[in-house]
Design an enzyme around this catalytic site. Structure first.
Site, PDB file in Angstrom:
ATOM      1  N   CYS A   1       0.842  -1.191   0.000  1.00 31.07           N
ATOM      2  CA  CYS A   1       0.000   0.000   0.000  1.00 31.07           C
ATOM      3  C   CYS A   1       0.880   1.244   0.000  1.00 31.07           C
ATOM      4  O   CYS A   1       1.619   1.474  -0.954  1.00 31.07           O
ATOM      5  CB  CYS A   1      -0.986  -0.030   1.166  1.00 31.07           C
ATOM      6  SG  CYS A   1      -2.302   1.226   0.999  1.00 31.07           S
TER       7      CYS A   1
ATOM      8  N   HIS B   1      -3.816  -4.623  -0.526  1.00 29.63           N
ATOM      9  CA  HIS B   1      -3.502  -5.231   0.770  1.00 29.63           C
ATOM     10  C   HIS B   1      -3.611  -6.757   0.669  1.00 29.63           C
ATOM     11  O   HIS B   1      -4.685  -7.317   0.865  1.00 29.63           O
ATOM     12  CB  HIS B   1      -4.463  -4.723   1.854  1.00 29.63           C
ATOM     13  CG  HIS B   1      -4.201  -3.312   2.258  1.00 29.63           C
ATOM     14  ND1 HIS B   1      -3.314  -2.986   3.263  1.00 29.63           N
ATOM     15  CD2 HIS B   1      -4.704  -2.142   1.783  1.00 29.63           C
ATOM     16  CE1 HIS B   1      -3.277  -1.676   3.395  1.00 29.63           C
ATOM     17  NE2 HIS B   1      -4.101  -1.143   2.513  1.00 29.63           N
TER      18      HIS B   1
ATOM     19  N   GLU C   1      -2.529  -8.828   2.737  1.00 29.56           N
ATOM     20  CA  GLU C   1      -2.537  -9.425   4.076  1.00 29.56           C
ATOM     21  C   GLU C   1      -3.922  -9.579   4.679  1.00 29.56           C
ATOM     22  O   GLU C   1      -4.070 -10.241   5.722  1.00 29.56           O
ATOM     23  CB  GLU C   1      -1.663  -8.594   5.028  1.00 29.56           C
ATOM     24  CG  GLU C   1      -2.277  -7.304   5.551  1.00 29.56           C
ATOM     25  CD  GLU C   1      -2.165  -6.137   4.589  1.00 29.56           C
ATOM     26  OE1 GLU C   1      -2.448  -4.991   5.017  1.00 29.56           O
ATOM     27  OE2 GLU C   1      -1.803  -6.358   3.412  1.00 29.56           O
TER      28      GLU C   1
END
Length: 286
Positions: free
Chosen positions: A77, A181, A183
């Protein structure tokens, strides 16, 4: 093999650490130069503004450490943007200059900003993309939250469109970045991308598990405490309860827990939780 998540002071570290742990790799969150230089791969996460991020990175002495890195580095990001040359955000700020691209506000063509939610990503046919996006199809979905991005260019390894086409992933030499993102817990393709980076690109062994964490922690506590006696306050929450169970495994009856009725529990919850603690075999006073 050691994975380091840079503690930049402008990042959500926990979600990334949990995502890497789910791959069976235990990362280290640090800003210490020696640990960063000894790492086999480095994550550069970031949230907020580019100016605040650069100020924090400079203040913590991380900028030169990142520039000097020869290990694979993955920016996430804002972390991807920081790898670029310059951002026009907040009247403009110079970045790390590791990827030959500037960062500008999204020309969203009337769509709401920030660009928030799931969107399709299209990897390029480049060596970096073939490694990082291995097993990921063109048009697979990833999660975005941003208002600024790199325009597409020579360093682009994946594209996305939100009003205009922009760089969803970029790379130069050992530096890679993704605007989305990977994650987030519910991102299947994000998990695969992280695995490609951590395991395939960096060669990490997937030998971490919650069970191995318990065994290691209990052994460390036994070595540190020996025959010492410990008093532990319990709140009824997760953190103190987990600490109590681990200490109990390590030192048994040498642990005395005090469960405090602090007035913030629900009706009858103090009694119920105290009973649960007793069922866990804790030596607890309440």
């Amino acid at each position: 093999m050691r994975a380091v998540i840079l503690d930049t002071g402008v990042a959500n570290l926990s979600s990334l650490a949990f995502a890497v742990k789910r791959l069976g790799v235990e990362p280290i969150i640090t800003r210490e130069a020696a640990e960063i230089r000894a790492a086999d791969r480095i994550f550069l996460p970031g949230v907020g503004t580019a100016r605040a991020a650069m100020a924090a990175i400079e203040e913590r002495g991380l900028a030169d450490l990142i520039r000097e890195a020869t290990q694979p580095v993955l920016g996430i990001c804002l972390g991807e943007q920081i790898l670029g040359r310059r951002s026009e955000e907040t009247d403009g700020v110079d970045l790390l200059g590791l990827i030959d691209a500037d960062v500008r506000a999204l020309r969203a063509d009337g769509l709401p900003l920030p660009h928030m939610g799931w969107n399709r990503v299209y990897p390029e046919d480049t060596p970096h993309a073939r490694l990082l996006f291995r097993g990921i199809e063109a048009g697979d979905w990833f999660y975005f939250v941003h208002s600024y991005a790199m325009p597409t260019g020579a360093c682009t390894t994946a594209r996305c469109t939100y009003g205009e086409e922009f760089t969803a992933a970029a790379a130069h030499e050992n530096f890679m970045g993704v605007q989305f993102h990977p994650e987030v817990f519910h991102s299947v393709q994000g998990t695969l991308l992280l695995k490609n980076f951590v395991v395939d690109i960096c060669g990490s062994k997937q030998d971490w598990s919650a069970a191995s964490f318990v065994d290691t922690t209990v052994a460390e506590l036994k070595a540190q405490l020996g025959d010492d006696r410990v008093i532990l306050g319990l709140s009824g929450g997760v953190d103190s309860s987990v600490a109590a169970v681990l200490l109990n495994k390590a030192i048994g009856k040498n642990l005395t827990c005090i469960f405090v009725d602090h007035g913030m529990l629900r009706k009858n919850e103090f009694k119920n939780v105290l009973h649960d603690y007793e069922c866990l075999g804790l030596n607890v006073i309440g």
